[in-house]
Structures are given as C-alpha cells and as structure tokens.
Write an enzyme that holds these catalytic residues in place. Structure first.
Site, PDB file in Angstrom:
ATOM      1  N   HIS A   1      -6.497   4.832  20.728  1.00  0.00           N
ATOM      2  CA  HIS A   1      -7.959   4.867  20.862  1.00  0.00           C
ATOM      3  C   HIS A   1      -8.648   3.545  20.493  1.00  0.00           C
ATOM      4  O   HIS A   1      -9.641   3.188  21.141  1.00  0.00           O
ATOM      5  CB  HIS A   1      -8.601   6.101  20.188  1.00  0.00           C
TER       6      HIS A   1
ATOM      7  N   ASP B   1     -14.992   5.642   6.869  1.00  0.00           N
ATOM      8  CA  ASP B   1     -14.515   6.567   7.902  1.00  0.00           C
ATOM      9  C   ASP B   1     -13.641   7.652   7.293  1.00  0.00           C
ATOM     10  O   ASP B   1     -13.826   8.847   7.549  1.00  0.00           O
ATOM     11  CB  ASP B   1     -13.715   5.773   8.950  1.00  0.00           C
TER      12      ASP B   1
ATOM     13  N   HIS C   1     -17.347   3.249  16.826  1.00  0.00           N
ATOM     14  CA  HIS C   1     -15.990   3.023  16.309  1.00  0.00           C
ATOM     15  C   HIS C   1     -14.932   3.864  17.017  1.00  0.00           C
ATOM     16  O   HIS C   1     -13.827   3.396  17.265  1.00  0.00           O
ATOM     17  CB  HIS C   1     -15.938   3.263  14.793  1.00  0.00           C
ATOM     18  N   ASP C   2     -15.242   5.118  17.335  1.00  0.00           N
ATOM     19  CA  ASP C   2     -14.239   5.998  17.944  1.00  0.00           C
ATOM     20  C   ASP C   2     -14.488   6.224  19.433  1.00  0.00           C
ATOM     21  O   ASP C   2     -13.942   7.181  20.004  1.00  0.00           O
ATOM     22  CB  ASP C   2     -14.212   7.354  17.213  1.00  0.00           C
TER      23      ASP C   2
ATOM     24  N   LYS D   1     -11.858   7.286  21.828  1.00  0.00           N
ATOM     25  CA  LYS D   1     -11.342   8.664  21.906  1.00  0.00           C
ATOM     26  C   LYS D   1     -11.779   9.342  23.200  1.00  0.00           C
ATOM     27  O   LYS D   1     -11.246  10.403  23.554  1.00  0.00           O
ATOM     28  CB  LYS D   1     -11.819   9.484  20.703  1.00  0.00           C
TER      29      LYS D   1
ATOM     30  N   HIS E   1     -10.422  -0.464  12.828  1.00  0.00           N
ATOM     31  CA  HIS E   1     -10.753   0.442  11.721  1.00  0.00           C
ATOM     32  C   HIS E   1      -9.564   1.262  11.232  1.00  0.00           C
ATOM     33  O   HIS E   1      -9.661   1.917  10.196  1.00  0.00           O
ATOM     34  CB  HIS E   1     -11.956   1.337  12.058  1.00  0.00           C
ATOM     35  N   HIS E   2      -8.435   1.222  11.955  1.00  0.00           N
ATOM     36  CA  HIS E   2      -7.244   1.939  11.466  1.00  0.00           C
ATOM     37  C   HIS E   2      -6.155   1.000  10.954  1.00  0.00           C
ATOM     38  O   HIS E   2      -5.035   1.437  10.693  1.00  0.00           O
ATOM     39  CB  HIS E   2      -6.688   2.870  12.550  1.00  0.00           C
TER      40      HIS E   2
HETATM   41  P1  C2E Z   1     -10.488  11.360  12.229  1.00  0.00           P
HETATM   42  O1  C2E Z   1     -10.316  12.838  12.136  1.00  0.00           O
HETATM   43  O2  C2E Z   1     -11.886  10.835  12.403  1.00  0.00           O
HETATM   44  O3  C2E Z   1      -9.867  10.722  10.946  1.00  0.00           O
HETATM   45  C1  C2E Z   1     -10.055   9.365  10.628  1.00  0.00           C
HETATM   46  C2  C2E Z   1      -9.094   8.931   9.557  1.00  0.00           C
HETATM   47  O4  C2E Z   1      -9.389   9.661   8.322  1.00  0.00           O
HETATM   48  C3  C2E Z   1      -7.645   9.225   9.830  1.00  0.00           C
HETATM   49  O5  C2E Z   1      -7.076   8.213  10.622  1.00  0.00           O
HETATM   50  C4  C2E Z   1      -7.062   9.240   8.426  1.00  0.00           C
HETATM   51  O6  C2E Z   1      -6.881   7.909   7.944  1.00  0.00           O
HETATM   52  C5  C2E Z   1      -8.170   9.876   7.615  1.00  0.00           C
HETATM   53  N1  C2E Z   1      -7.940  11.325   7.532  1.00  0.00           N
HETATM   54  C6  C2E Z   1      -8.523  12.292   8.254  1.00  0.00           C
HETATM   55  N2  C2E Z   1      -8.074  13.510   7.884  1.00  0.00           N
HETATM   56  C7  C2E Z   1      -7.151  13.304   6.920  1.00  0.00           C
HETATM   57  C8  C2E Z   1      -6.325  14.183   6.115  1.00  0.00           C
HETATM   58  O7  C2E Z   1      -6.342  15.397   6.235  1.00  0.00           O
HETATM   59  N3  C2E Z   1      -5.525  13.591   5.183  1.00  0.00           N
HETATM   60  C9  C2E Z   1      -5.474  12.245   5.018  1.00  0.00           C
HETATM   61  N4  C2E Z   1      -4.674  11.744   4.083  1.00  0.00           N
HETATM   62  N5  C2E Z   1      -6.238  11.391   5.771  1.00  0.00           N
HETATM   63  C10 C2E Z   1      -7.072  11.925   6.688  1.00  0.00           C
HETATM   64  P2  C2E Z   1      -5.723   8.536  11.434  1.00  0.00           P
HETATM   65  O8  C2E Z   1      -4.766   9.262  10.589  1.00  0.00           O
HETATM   66  O9  C2E Z   1      -5.277   7.254  12.035  1.00  0.00           O
HETATM   67  O10 C2E Z   1      -6.205   9.502  12.553  1.00  0.00           O
HETATM   68  C11 C2E Z   1      -6.995   9.067  13.629  1.00  0.00           C
HETATM   69  C12 C2E Z   1      -7.512  10.232  14.405  1.00  0.00           C
HETATM   70  O11 C2E Z   1      -6.396  11.001  14.884  1.00  0.00           O
HETATM   71  C13 C2E Z   1      -8.310  11.214  13.584  1.00  0.00           C
HETATM   72  O12 C2E Z   1      -9.634  10.791  13.429  1.00  0.00           O
HETATM   73  C14 C2E Z   1      -8.158  12.488  14.422  1.00  0.00           C
HETATM   74  O13 C2E Z   1      -9.011  12.452  15.534  1.00  0.00           O
HETATM   75  C15 C2E Z   1      -6.750  12.359  14.908  1.00  0.00           C
HETATM   76  N6  C2E Z   1      -5.836  13.134  14.031  1.00  0.00           N
HETATM   77  C16 C2E Z   1      -5.251  12.706  12.880  1.00  0.00           C
HETATM   78  N7  C2E Z   1      -4.444  13.690  12.378  1.00  0.00           N
HETATM   79  C17 C2E Z   1      -4.544  14.733  13.233  1.00  0.00           C
HETATM   80  C18 C2E Z   1      -3.939  16.053  13.244  1.00  0.00           C
HETATM   81  O14 C2E Z   1      -3.153  16.450  12.361  1.00  0.00           O
HETATM   82  N8  C2E Z   1      -4.266  16.876  14.304  1.00  0.00           N
HETATM   83  C19 C2E Z   1      -5.117  16.473  15.265  1.00  0.00           C
HETATM   84  N9  C2E Z   1      -5.438  17.327  16.247  1.00  0.00           N
HETATM   85  N10 C2E Z   1      -5.699  15.242  15.271  1.00  0.00           N
HETATM   86  C20 C2E Z   1      -5.393  14.394  14.273  1.00  0.00           C
HETATM   87 FE    FE Z   2     -10.683   6.141  14.734  1.00  0.00          FE
END
Ligand code: C2E
Ligand code: FE
Length: 370
Positions: free
Chosen positions: A266, A319, A237-238, A241, A290-291
C-alpha cells in the site's frame, strides 16, 4: 547648483518611496511616505491621497498630511463630483487658486475656515492606463506659477500609482493562492473520505491522525512552512489501500503470508498514485515511509534510524497509537494506557525513541479521548 540639489533630493525621495513599496503592504503607510515627499518637494501645506473604488465609483481618502484634524480620513467623494472627483474622471490636473470663502460642503468649510487653506490642486494617480486615485495638495497662498511644482507632483502621483497597483496585485495574488490552497485541501479530504467509505473502521482515523501528526511535528521543531505538507501527507497516508482488495482489507482475522505481501504494497501504491501530482510531491514522505521501523525491519524499503524522514517517524507513532485505540476488523480497540505502554515498549525498535518521548509528553497527560 540649487537645481541639481533639488533634482538629487527629488531622486532620493523617489527612492524612499520605492523602498516603502517593496517593504510595505499596508497602502496607507506607503501613501503616507508619498505624501511626506509631496510636502518636502512641492512646497505645499497639506496633502491628501484618495483611492478610487472601481465597484462603488467613489474616492475615499486613505492618507493625509498637514491637515490638523484628520477630518478627511475615511470620507468619500463620488466620481465626477467636486474637484477630486472630476480629476479622477477626466484624468486632467486641476488647480483652484481661490477656494470659495463660503464653501457649500461642511468639509470645505472645515478646510477653509479651520485650516485656512486658500488654494487646492489635484492630479490623478494613473498606472497601466487605469485611474487608481487622486493626489491633492492644499496651500495657504496661491500656487507659484513660475515653478515646475505641478510636474513634480505628477511624478510623485505616478510613484504612488505604482505603489497602489503593486499592493493591489499582491492582495489579488494572495487571495488567488488562498482559494487554490483551499481547493487543494478540499480535494485531498475528498480522497481521504473515499477510503473511509471502503474501510468503515478507519472512519475518522485520517482526521484524528492528521491533527495529532501536525501537533507532534510542531513539537519536534518542524517549521510552519512544512506543516502544510505534513497535513496533506497525513490525510493521504493510507490512500494506497485503495489498491488492496476488499477480501484482504476487510478480512476479520489475521492475514496469510501471501495477503501480507499484498498489504505491504500500500505505500508503493500511494507513491504511484501521488507522485505525478506536483503539489503533493513534498507530502509523499508519510504515505511512502509510515511503515518503516527505527531498527530497519519495516517496509517498503527497510530504512533504518534517521534515514527514515522525520515526518514518517513521527507519523508511525501517531498511526499505531490511533490504530490500537480503535476497533479494527481483525481486533477490538485497546485502552489508551495499553497503547501508550506499547509505544514505550517499542521505542528504539519500531519507533524513534526521541519521537516517542515527545508524543508521550504531548498525549500522556492529555484528557482521554472518546
Ligand atoms: P492499520 O490497521 O491502520 O494499522 C496500522 C499499524 O498499526 C499497523 O501496521 C501496526 O503497526 C499497528 N497495529 C495495528 N493493529 C495492531 C495490533 O493489533 N497489534 C500491534 N502490535 N500493532 C498493531 P502494519 O502491521 O504494517 O499493518 C498495516 C495495515 O495492514 C493495517 O493498517 C491493516 O489495514 C492491515 N492489517 C494488519 N494486520 C492485519 C490483520 O491481522 N488482519 C487484517 N485484515 N488486516 C491487517
Ligand atoms: Fe498504512
């Protein structure tokens, strides 16, 4: 007229064997049907089918009819030995009109003394130029020299050989497919591990979300045949990245607007990477969508509601649940309860409410992980 009737019953017998070949992969069942036809058409008291194992060069008896005790079943004869063994080697039919009254082997003893057989004939089962086994028949009288029974027996042996050949081809094909499937699976898992190497925090994430996604999709009624694509899509899925720089992927804090533009690419990178790979095309829905969000506010396409493929709707729930319950470079893990409450809160906006409901029923009362 009787000749015509015999020919007709002969033909319908062959037809029965054909049906059995098409519907039965169990060779002993199909060979049993062949032997029934032998008893019905050749006028013998018993019949046997033995298969040649090309590795051990032995014949082993797989089906018998008319032998009261299944004495022959499972026994083996080396190629070249005995009448059957000789027939397999020379490919020439043999007829023994007087079985010895004092046979040398215990098996022969049983067949002559207990069963009262006095004559025996064997013909090779040959398909595509290969000897696959031997068809044997027993009588309590001598064979009728005037009738064309031997010809009928050879026709039936030919049918049996086709059955054996197609069953062996099928098994071979199945084995090849299975090995290929395992090789695909190993390759995909290797790619998933490559991403884990980049992004240590997501280690184990791919494996966990894959198991959860397959379970959730099964509970949502996705058919077994499609679950293999769900499994592959979830593992990958990712994978997009891989195209995101370390500075963004591993950033310990919130992303800037420009960094978000890059991060949102991604799913598109995943499509670029995977779309040319034919066997993965049915697995693309999850990496690509998936997003997406139920209310249409997601990415990359802003699809809404049922326009988002079910597999991707299901995967989004899994996810986010797994992301929230694990540490990320940008925040610490949430508790299970907090994550489940978040899913419930977002049902109808981020997530398909029906999918959330099914997920909660599955995970809500499951024992706490880790
Ligand atoms: P991921 O870390 O695998 O997170 C997947 C999805 O889980 C996120 O998609 C979001 O829908 C949810 N999610 C993860 N952490 C949180 C959180 O703390 N609060 C909430 N409400 N939801 C959360 P999203 O937002 O589209 O992000 C995709 C990817 O972008 C993430 O995959 C991560 O790799 C990156 N990312 C997102 N936010 C941040 C951030 O603040 N800092 C960094 N360095 N990367 C981020
Ligand atoms: Fe993703």
């Amino acid at each position: 007229n009787t000749t015509l009737q015999r020919k007709l019953s002969h033909l319908s017998g062959l037809r029965e064997i054909d049906v059995s070949i098409a519907s039965n992969l169990d060779l002993s069942v199909t060979l049993g049907v062949v032997l029934d036809q032998v008893l019905a058409q050749v006028g013998v008291d018993a019949a046997t089918a033995s298969l040649l194992d090309p590795h051990t060069l032995t014949l082993s008896f797989t089906a018998t009819r008319g032998v009261t005790k299944a004495a022959l079943l499972g026994t083996t004869v080396p190629l070249g030995q005995g009448v059957a063994g000789r027939v397999a080697l020379t490919r020439q039919p043999e007829i023994v009109n007087e079985l010895p009254t004092n046979p040398s082997s215990a098996l022969g003893q049983a067949l002559v003394n207990q069963e009262g057989f006095t004559s025996f004939a064997a013909v090779p089962m040959v398909a595509k130029g290969k000897v696959l086994g031997v068809l044997g028949v027993f009588r309590r009288q001598s064979f009728d020299a005037s009738s064309d029974w031997l010809e009928t027996l050879q026709t039936l042996a030919g049918q049996a050989a086709i059955a054996i050949d197609s069953a062996q081809l099928f098994l071979e094909l199945q084995r090849t497919n299975l090995e290929l499937g395992l090789a695909y699976q190993d390759t995909i898992e290797g790619w998933a591990r490559a991403l884990d190497l980049r992004d240590k925090e997501t280690e184990g994430h791919s494996r966990r979300v894959t198991e959860m996604a397959v379970g959730l999709c099964r509970a949502l009624g996705v058919r077994d045949a499609e679950l293999v694509h769900i499994r592959r899509g979830a593992l990958l899925h990712d994978i997009g990245k891989m195209g995101i720089s370390d500075a963004i992927l591993l950033k310990p804090g919130p992303l800037t607007a420009a960094e978000w533009v890059e991060m949102r690419r991604h799913p598109g990178y995943a499509v670029e990477l995977l779309a040319p790979i034919k066997f993965l095309r049915p697995a693309l829905e999850i990496p690509q969508h998936h997003h997406e969000k139920w209310d249409g506010s997601g990415y990359p396409q802003g699809l809404r509601g049922a326009a988002i493929p079910l597999a991707a709707r299901a995967f989004a729930v899994v996810d986010v649940y797994d992301a929230l319950t694990n540490d990320r470079p940008y925040r610490a893990a949430w508790t299970r309860e907090r994550a489940l409450a978040h899913l419930q809160e977002q049902a109808g906006s981020h997530f398909d409410p029906a999918v959330v409901q099914t997920f909660l029923a599955l995970e809500g009362d499951a024992p706490t992980a880790s």
